[in-house]
Design an enzyme around this catalytic site. Structure first.
Site, short mmCIF file in Angstrom:
data_model
loop_
_atom_site.label_atom_id
_atom_site.label_comp_id
_atom_site.label_asym_id
_atom_site.label_seq_id
_atom_site.Cartn_x
_atom_site.Cartn_y
_atom_site.Cartn_z
N LYS A 76 0.86 -1.18 0.00
CA LYS A 76 0.00 0.00 0.00
C LYS A 76 0.90 1.24 0.00
O LYS A 76 1.91 1.27 0.72
CB LYS A 76 -0.88 -0.04 1.25
CG LYS A 76 -1.91 1.06 1.36
CD LYS A 76 -2.76 0.84 2.62
CE LYS A 76 -3.89 1.83 2.77
NZ LYS A 76 -4.73 1.57 3.96
N SER A 151 -9.59 1.27 2.89
CA SER A 151 -8.81 2.09 2.00
C SER A 151 -7.69 1.35 1.26
O SER A 151 -7.14 1.88 0.30
CB SER A 151 -8.17 3.23 2.80
OG SER A 151 -7.28 2.72 3.77
N SER A 175 -9.57 -1.10 7.11
CA SER A 175 -9.03 -0.95 5.75
C SER A 175 -8.30 -2.15 5.18
O SER A 175 -7.94 -2.14 4.01
CB SER A 175 -8.11 0.26 5.69
OG SER A 175 -8.89 1.41 5.56
N1 GLN Z 1 -12.98 3.46 6.35
C1 GLN Z 1 -12.41 3.89 7.58
C2 GLN Z 1 -12.06 5.37 7.50
O1 GLN Z 1 -12.30 5.95 6.47
C3 GLN Z 1 -11.21 3.06 7.92
C4 GLN Z 1 -10.00 3.45 7.19
C5 GLN Z 1 -8.79 2.66 7.55
O2 GLN Z 1 -8.88 1.62 8.19
N2 GLN Z 1 -7.66 3.18 7.15
O3 GLN Z 1 -11.57 5.94 8.41
#
Ligand code: GLN
Length: 480
Positions: A76, A151, A175
């Site tokens: 990532k 994400s 994520s």
């Molecule tokens: N979808 C969640 C957010 O937008 C989690 C994101 C993540 O785990 N990086 O904060």
């Protein structure tokens, strides 16, 4: 390439295939098909081939290779690799090349894995669909009209599209697990402190964890074994921690709780798959019962105060002076303002404003302070549940993959993580294993949650679920 990580490592170690051949084959797949998925922000072809060559030379000299010998890995793009652009999916970091490498990445390279490229993500890991990337959205390899989740959507898509057998993501509120569920693969969020965060660009430091994606539970465990371990450079790293990649698929005699609060508001197909998983685990000899963890219903609200509060502080360092983009103004204040106004996208700005508000004098106790109290309640409730149950299960995501562009309301997007967020607030490990599909063939994952440092038992239950999982109704990756 259909080969898994363990298979590749075995072939390379026994000289049946060279690391160079493995890497060339994977690079070839990426160059042919990534235009249909858009998993990668950067393909590190030259570097990967050089790395592979070095591994082959060492092998030819009779040197013993590491556990990930020749295994191509996608990262990532919020993890630093010295000398390679790290964008975090944001324009504000455009052109920045970190002068250091993340500990997790160093551990992978030391295990003889090969870094193939950096994957797309929601800007600074804020989102659940990878549509918040400043560059382009990533598509779900199973159905390119759908999101891959987020994400870490690029990493999940890379593994689901068979571009790499393993990819690394970060999980602050879901994520890794949510995109794993939406792409039909395995995704693991380890115990907070098991994997070093050094070199991971911080979103919400008290919640962030690095973890692996793979197409099967064993490969995910192999990657986690390499990633896990104490690091002096991360003050929250657990001293003496490690993960031993040996677990069974035995669930007989285990007590498994199904989190009630996470079974409401889920789609019919997800409910059906959860019921199938419960029936399967019972047939394997586990006791499976409903358990209530009342405070988890406040998890989402607490998370959307704590995570933005930490983000507002962490992201203050992107000022147009130290990193990437600079939009010069008449004075330094104007340079800050213009750089940040142009460099950050809408969701990141929303979070920084929310976070700054929650931390401001007069609101701190009512917002941030209260959210921290909810965090304590969640820990207490989990502790109670783990007094009666060895592990807990739930759906990973309330729905299957949704359409690209479908969720325009931020709150609707936030709901995608309602089942995954409580584990981050507690610092506990949790993982997603594919178990079924809806009528259209879109994958559905089951989440397995365990107490802190309970990875071993979590993996056993995941391994068992993998044995009982329904075979996908449609081919996992349709190229034509
Ligand atoms: N979808 C969640 C957010 O937008 C989690 C994101 C993540 O785990 N990086 O904060």
């Amino acid at each position: 390439m259909d080969l898994g990580a363990q298979e590749i490592a075995d072939l390379v170690k026994s000289s049946k295939v060279s690391a160079t051949q493995v890497v060339e084959a994977h690079l070839d797949e990426i160059s042919r098909y990534d235009s249909r998925v858009n998993a990668f922000l950067l393909v590190m072809a030259e570097n990967a081939l050089e790395q592979a060559k070095r591994i082959d030379v060492r092998r030819s000299k009779g040197e013993e290779l590491g556990p990930l010998a020749g295994v191509p890995i996608a990262l990532k793009d919020n993890m630093a690799v010295s000398g390679f652009a790290t964008t975090c999916g944001s324009k504000i970091l455009e052109g920045w090349k970190p002068p250091y490498t993340a500990t997790a990445v160093k551990r992978l390279v030391a295990a003889d894995a090969v870094l193939i490229g950096k994957t797309n993500l929601d800007e600074f890991a804020m989102g659940s669909s990878t549509e918040n990337s400043a560059y382009f959205p990533t598509k779900n390899p199973i159905d390119p009209t759908k999101v891959p989740g987020g994400s870490s959507g690029g990493s999940a898509a890379s593994v689901a599209a068979r571009f790499t057998p393993i990819a690394i993501g970060s999980d602050t509120g879901g994520s890794i697990r949510q995109p794993a569920s939406l792409c039909g693969i395995v995704g693991v969020k380890p115990t907070y402190g098991l994997v070093s965060r050094y070199g991971l660009v911080a979103f919400a430091s008290s919640l962030d964890q690095i973890g692996p994606f793979a197409r099967n539970v064993q490969d995910a465990a192999l990657a986690l074994q390499v990633l896990a371990g104490h690091d002096d450079r991360d003050s929250t790293s657990i001293p003496g921690s490690h993960f031993d990649n040996s677990f069974t698929d035995r669930v007989a005699g285990l007590r498994i709780g199904v989190i009630q609060e996470m079974t409401t508001g889920i789609s019919g197909a997800v409910e059906h798959t959860l019921n199938d998983a419960i029936a399967f685990l019972r047939s394997m000899g586990a006791t499976v019962e409903a358990v209530s963890i009342p405070s988890t219903t406040y998890g989402l609200s607490a998370y959307y105060l704590i995570a933005p509060a930490e983000a507002s502080s962490n992201l203050s360092r992107f000022d147009g002076v130290r990193y990437g983009l600079r939009v010069p103004g008449a004075d330094i204040t104007q340079t800050y303002e213009q750089t940040r106004a142009e460099g950050f996208g809408a969701e990141v700005k929303r979070r920084m404003m929310l976070g700054t508000y929650a931390l401001s004098a007069g609101y701190y106790d009512a917002l941030y302070g209260r959210a921290q109290k909810v965090r304590t309640l969640i820990l207490d409730d989990f502790a109670k549940a783990y007094g009666a149950y060895d592990v807990l299960i739930s759906p990973t995501s309330p729905t299957v993959a949704f359409g690209l562009g479908d969720k325009t309301d931020p709150l609707a997007m936030y709901m995608a993580d309602v089942c995954t967020i409580p584990s981050n607030l507690a610092g506990h490990p949790a993982m997603s294993v594919p178990f079924g599909c809806d009528e259209a063939g879109l994958p559905i994952g089951i989440q397995v949650l365990a107490p802190a440092m309970g990875e071993q038992i979590m993996f056993s239950v995941a391994q068992s679920l993998q044995n009982g999982a329904a075979k996908p109704a449609v081919p996992v990756w349709r190229r034509d």
